[in-house]
Write a protein that holds these residues in place. Structure first.
Motif, PDB file in Angstrom:
ATOM      1  N   SER A   1      22.518 145.916  62.916  1.00  0.00           N
ATOM      2  CA  SER A   1      21.214 146.394  62.568  1.00  0.00           C
ATOM      3  C   SER A   1      20.166 145.331  62.322  1.00  0.00           C
ATOM      4  O   SER A   1      20.546 144.178  62.294  1.00  0.00           O
ATOM      5  CB  SER A   1      21.268 147.428  61.284  1.00  0.00           C
ATOM      6  N   LYS A   2      18.948 145.581  61.705  1.00  0.00           N
ATOM      7  CA  LYS A   2      17.987 144.573  61.377  1.00  0.00           C
ATOM      8  C   LYS A   2      18.183 144.104  60.027  1.00  0.00           C
ATOM      9  O   LYS A   2      17.181 143.115  59.537  1.00  0.00           O
ATOM     10  CB  LYS A   2      16.688 145.002  62.155  1.00  0.00           C
TER      11      LYS A   2
ATOM     12  N   THR B   1      18.424 145.699  68.122  1.00  0.00           N
ATOM     13  CA  THR B   1      17.745 146.352  67.634  1.00  0.00           C
ATOM     14  C   THR B   1      18.199 147.891  67.973  1.00  0.00           C
ATOM     15  O   THR B   1      19.104 147.901  68.729  1.00  0.00           O
ATOM     16  CB  THR B   1      16.144 146.481  68.094  1.00  0.00           C
ATOM     17  N   GLU B   2      17.663 149.009  67.239  1.00  0.00           N
ATOM     18  CA  GLU B   2      18.234 150.075  67.731  1.00  0.00           C
ATOM     19  C   GLU B   2      18.395 150.785  69.214  1.00  0.00           C
ATOM     20  O   GLU B   2      19.013 151.164  69.656  1.00  0.00           O
ATOM     21  CB  GLU B   2      17.431 151.668  66.889  1.00  0.00           C
ATOM     22  N   GLU B   3      17.264 150.304  69.834  1.00  0.00           N
ATOM     23  CA  GLU B   3      17.056 150.234  71.243  1.00  0.00           C
ATOM     24  C   GLU B   3      17.874 149.633  72.098  1.00  0.00           C
ATOM     25  O   GLU B   3      18.228 150.034  73.197  1.00  0.00           O
ATOM     26  CB  GLU B   3      15.647 150.123  71.782  1.00  0.00           C
ATOM     27  N   GLU B   4      18.568 148.496  71.454  1.00  0.00           N
ATOM     28  CA  GLU B   4      19.483 147.821  72.382  1.00  0.00           C
ATOM     29  C   GLU B   4      21.020 148.087  71.965  1.00  0.00           C
ATOM     30  O   GLU B   4      21.897 147.376  72.362  1.00  0.00           O
ATOM     31  CB  GLU B   4      19.449 146.283  72.037  1.00  0.00           C
TER      32      GLU B   4
END
Length: 481
Positions: free
Chosen positions: A4-5, A179-182
């Protein structure tokens, strides 16, 4: 593992009371990384967090990342070197699976090791991403090199135990904080070659950005030593390149005269040590309990005991001094444990004995291996010859003028028992299936070639999303389907 970030880091006063090599960070928690890592001093704390993850949590709970404290299962016990003291009695089913070559994808110990190493990779990526955002990146050369060294070390261990070249499968390659998209990246296996490309790139960076100031932190010589191993492990091994890196190991490392002195808790970070992972006596957060488990004074009936096969061969061929120090026959049932991990702690389950990852004897034997290359014999000559024979004579053996491949494999087995090298060695020499199938047959265990590679942990498979074909994205090793 979860990427997560945000990162919740608990800095645990890491290692530093016993190893002055480390800084002593103050505790911080619930830190948003993009707001925290703004200076070199803050990034230093991030590097300490990586070591903390590698050190692992002194716990018997497999929900806690145990780091290298469970590594002996996947290297020593999943080989012909070690087993449990009382098979199938008081030990968990997970431990017994390593002993009899029946590790399942839901094995909690294997899952813990896998996630622990990816935790190291994640925290290294947190530091490396932050380095890229800071303006004065030139002053962060050492920090970047150290983080990349630790990421490469974790990936090197993972690829050798969980990656396989069948269907060109390696492991998920995560080289930055996702990221969430990755998210899909962490469930997508890339080729083994791509993983090794990253490992080589990271270790090469470490050779350029580090010096040899530390023994319990990453160093230039440790990176060169690992690169030599990598070049001898990859497909189409490059022995000439391995020798180039072995030649770069600093001359200030030296073999000790007395084998036992290497492992004396009062003599840690001695001249033979190149890289070790430190622990602190009687410190709940910074100690280790595997020493207690080896001696059956912990929560199990005892693990990582010498197999009957190793005990017999070490007694007959390994040298008197190695025999005395590796075989501690104080068990009423004639089960043999190692004395290498003795501790002067008041509580065996809070031991401060450091774990030695690399020592100069490894470099000397790697010289022999690289000079042998693809042949089956090498003359003991050149700059490494005297040191190779010193390893033998201090063990109580005679000097030699030639070494065969089988003799070198055995020499490493006797020299490095309980130092988590056996399975890696068998794979690098290309004899894992041959050696372990013979051992399994003699021990009454079932064995097939797939069992030299561990299955991807089931919990990782279960977390994996479906791909465009409606199939689980994270592909299991082919022989474990």
């Amino acid at each position: 593992m979860k990427y997560s970030k945000y990162i919740i880091i608990v800095f645990l006063g890491f290692l530093l009371n016993s190893c002055s090599d480390f800084l002593d960070p103050d505790p911080d928690s619930a830190i948003k990384t993009e707001d925290f890592y703004q200076t070199a001093e803050e990034l230093e704390l991030g590097v300490i967090a990586i070591y903390d993850a590698l050190q692992g949590v002194n716990s018997n709970q497999l929900n806690d990342n145990r780091g290298i404290q469970v590594e002996f299962y996947v290297t020593e016990m999943l080989s012909d070197n070690a087993n449990t003291r009382t098979p199938d009695a008081n030990d968990s089913a997970d431990a017994g699976q390593f002993e009899n070559f029946s590790v399942e994808s839901n094995n909690g110990i294997s899952a813990n090791y896998y996630s622990s190493m990816y935790r190291v990779i994640y925290l290294a990526n947190v530091v490396l991403d932050a380095v890229e955002t800071l303006e004065d990146a030139s002053s962060l050369t050492r920090i970047e090199a150290e983080a990349r060294f630790l990421r490469a070390y974790a990936y090197f261990n993972l690829i050798r135990m969980y990656g396989e070249d069948v269907e060109n499968l390696g492991l998920p390659l995560v080289d930055h904080v996702l990221t969430e998209e990755e998210k899909a990246i962490q469930y997508t296996r890339v080729s083994e070659n791509k993983i090794y490309d990253l490992i080589i790139e990271d270790f090469l960076n470490a050779t350029e950005g580090l010096d040899d100031t530390y023994k319990s932190r990453a160093s230039k010589s440790a990176a060169h030593t690992f690169l030599a191993m990598v070049y001898m492990t990859i497909d189409n091994a490059d022995y000439s390149e391995a020798l180039v890196h072995l030649d770069q190991v600093a001359s200030n490392y030296a073999l000790l005269d007395n084998y036992a002195d290497i492992f004396d808790p009062a003599n840690e970070l001695n001249s033979e040590i190149i890289f070790s992972i430190g622990f602190v006596n009687d410190a709940a957060n910074d100690s280790q309990n595997y020493s207690a488990e080896f001696a059956a004074t912990g929560n199990s009936s005892g693990v990582n005991y010498l197999t009957t096969d190793l005990q017999a061969k070490l007694s007959n061929f390994g040298g008197t001094n190695r025999q005395l120090y590796n075989i501690d026959d104080n068990d009423s049932e004639d089960k043999y444990q190692t004395a290498k991990h003795t501790t002067n702690s008041s509580d065996d389950e809070q031991a401060g004995t450091d774990f030695i990852v690399l020592r100069y004897a490894d470099v000397v034997m790697l010289y022999a291996e690289a000079n042998m290359g693809t042949s089956n014999e090498v003359n003991v000559s050149g700059s490494w010859a005297d040191n190779y024979n010193k390893i033998r004579t201090r063990a109580g053996l005679t000097a030699v003028t030639t070494i065969t491949k089988d003799e070198l494999i055995d020499e490493r087995r006797y020299e490095f028992f309980s130092e988590n090298k056996r399975m890696f060695d068998l794979k690098r020499f290309g004899v894992a299936t041959e050696v372990l199938s013979a051992f399994a047959a003699a021990s009454g265990y079932d064995f097939n070639s797939s069992e030299v590679t561990l299955p991807i942990p089931l919990r990782e498979i279960n977390l994996s999303p479906l791909n465009s074909n409606g199939e689980i994205a994270l592909i299991q090793n082919i022989n474990w389907r």
